[in-house]
Design an enzyme around this catalytic site. Structure first.
Site, short mmCIF file in Angstrom:
data_model
loop_
_atom_site.label_atom_id
_atom_site.label_comp_id
_atom_site.label_asym_id
_atom_site.label_seq_id
_atom_site.Cartn_x
_atom_site.Cartn_y
_atom_site.Cartn_z
CG ASP A 43 11.55 18.20 -0.74
OD1 ASP A 43 11.18 17.88 -1.88
OD2 ASP A 43 11.76 19.38 -0.41
CD GLU B 70 12.40 13.93 -6.09
OE1 GLU B 70 13.12 14.56 -6.87
OE2 GLU B 70 11.30 14.32 -5.70
CG ASP C 8 8.08 14.05 -6.31
OD1 ASP C 8 8.60 14.55 -5.29
OD2 ASP C 8 8.39 14.37 -7.46
CB ILE D 185 7.85 18.50 -2.20
CG1 ILE D 185 7.40 18.57 -0.75
CG2 ILE D 185 7.56 19.84 -2.90
CD1 ILE D 185 7.99 19.75 0.02
CG ASP D 186 5.96 16.64 -8.98
OD1 ASP D 186 7.11 16.86 -9.40
OD2 ASP D 186 4.98 16.47 -9.72
CB THR E 27 11.50 21.18 -4.53
OG1 THR E 27 11.19 19.81 -4.21
CG2 THR E 27 12.13 21.83 -3.30
CG HIS F 33 11.53 21.03 -15.60
ND1 HIS F 33 10.70 21.30 -14.54
CD2 HIS F 33 12.76 20.83 -15.09
CE1 HIS F 33 11.41 21.27 -13.41
NE2 HIS F 33 12.66 20.98 -13.73
CB SER G 92 4.05 20.10 -9.13
OG SER G 92 2.73 20.63 -9.08
CE LYS H 182 3.93 20.46 -15.74
NZ LYS H 182 4.57 20.77 -14.44
NE ARG I 210 9.19 16.82 -17.44
CZ ARG I 210 9.49 17.36 -16.26
NH1 ARG I 210 8.57 18.06 -15.63
NH2 ARG I 210 10.65 17.19 -15.72
CG ASP J 26 9.16 13.70 -11.43
OD1 ASP J 26 8.92 14.15 -10.31
OD2 ASP J 26 10.31 13.64 -11.91
#
Length: 316
Positions: free
Chosen positions: A44, A67, A118, A120-121, A123, A203, A227, A230, A244, A259
């Protein structure tokens, strides 16, 4: 404006960061917990350092809203040394001080023109050897004008995986498999009766998401992915809907801009639609959080109004 320079810089930076992430992932990285209990790894930090360095070099006046925070790394000399070593594989002149400086470039604020990142969206997906994305977007006057998603684990079929998803406002969206220089145009599907949602139950409100999907005629079980991959699934026509919705445990939660920004543009330029759960556009002008929005609805466009109507009729 063509944004050609921005596109090239962003793609090169995300590609380099994805290479770093995959190299770290093969070494079975250890995660540490941030203050919000979410995990973070040296990948990250390394990814954010590489991308922020590239953006700042090409566009020194552009703030970057990322982030990760370098202050948490500066308190751990061993972790800082590891992060610096993985960056040095790509930038030989990296030092611990430069590493902190490059990561810190991502602590900018929302402005008339800014980047959001981000590194690493997803992680947790990264740690599970599953889906994650390196996500970078450029926002001007509240409008996302460039989005880049590097998804090293994205399945392409026939055992192949890994692709770069790129969108420029008004110019469409493309997918380029890693190792290829032939971008493919993306288009949402009106026949893919499937929806995607997060792997992590915390989430979102998965029971409500399933009920809404069924209300609009989607009966297949959800495809669960980590992540912004999607978003890629909707843009590629593999799913018609991504929901979401706020978890009942955290009903007042607001999403972070990094995100969603890159994925939003990829889907919109592929012909889809993205709003909050009340049908309002996502507002990227208010800071690091989407404070004026709640939940996210991502669709192929055709079913969007029906989804919003179904949501309005669902008990909270």
């Amino acid at each position: 404006m063509s944004y050609e320079l921005e596109r090239r810089v962003a793609i090169d930076a995300v590609s380099l960061a994805a290479q770093l992430c995959e190299r770290v992932r093969k070494s079975m990285p250890q995660a540490v917990a941030k203050q919000d209990k979410s995990p973070v790894t040296i990948a990250d930090y390394g990814s954010q350092a590489l991308i922020c360095r590239a953006i700042a070099s090409a566009f020194p006046d552009d703030p970057i809203v990322g982030e990760e925070d370098a202050s948490s790394l500066s308190d751990d000399n061993a972790l800082l040394a590891q992060a610096t070593d993985c960056i040095r594989d790509f930038i030989p002149e990296a030092t611990p001080t430069r590493t902190l400086d490059w990561i810190g470039l991502g602590n900018g604020e929302v402005a008339d023109r800014y980047w959001t990142l981000d590194p690493i969206d997803g992680t947790k997906g990264f740690l599970r050897d599953d889906q994650y994305a390196v996500a970078l977007a450029l926002v001007e006057n509240g409008e996302i004008v460039l989005g880049v998603l590097g998804c090293p684990a994205y399945p392409l079929g026939d055992g192949e995986k890994g692709a770069m998803f790129v969108a420029i406002r008004g110019r469409g969206a493309t997918m380029t498999p890693f190792g290829s220089d032939m971008p493919q145009s993306l288009r949402v599907s009106s026949t893919a009766l499937r929806f995607v949602e997060s792997v992590e139950s915390g989430h979102g409100d998965q029971s409500r998401q399933s009920a809404v999907a069924q209300a609009v005629g989607i009966t297949e079980p959800s495809l669960r992915m980590d992540s912004q991959a999607k978003y890629a699934a909707v843009a590629r026509g593999e799913a018609a809907l991504y929901l979401r919705l706020p978890s009942p445990k955290t009903p007042d939660y607001r999403e972070k801009i990094w995100d969603h920004a890159a994925g939003v543009l990829v889907v919109k330029e592929a012909g889809g639609k993205v709003t909050d759960m009340f049908g309002q556009p996502l507002d990227f002008t208010q800071g690091a959080k989407l404070v004026n929005n709640q939940g996210t609805v991502v669709s192929n466009g055709e079913i969007h109004d029906t989804v919003i109507e179904a949501l309005a009729g669902q008990p909270v």
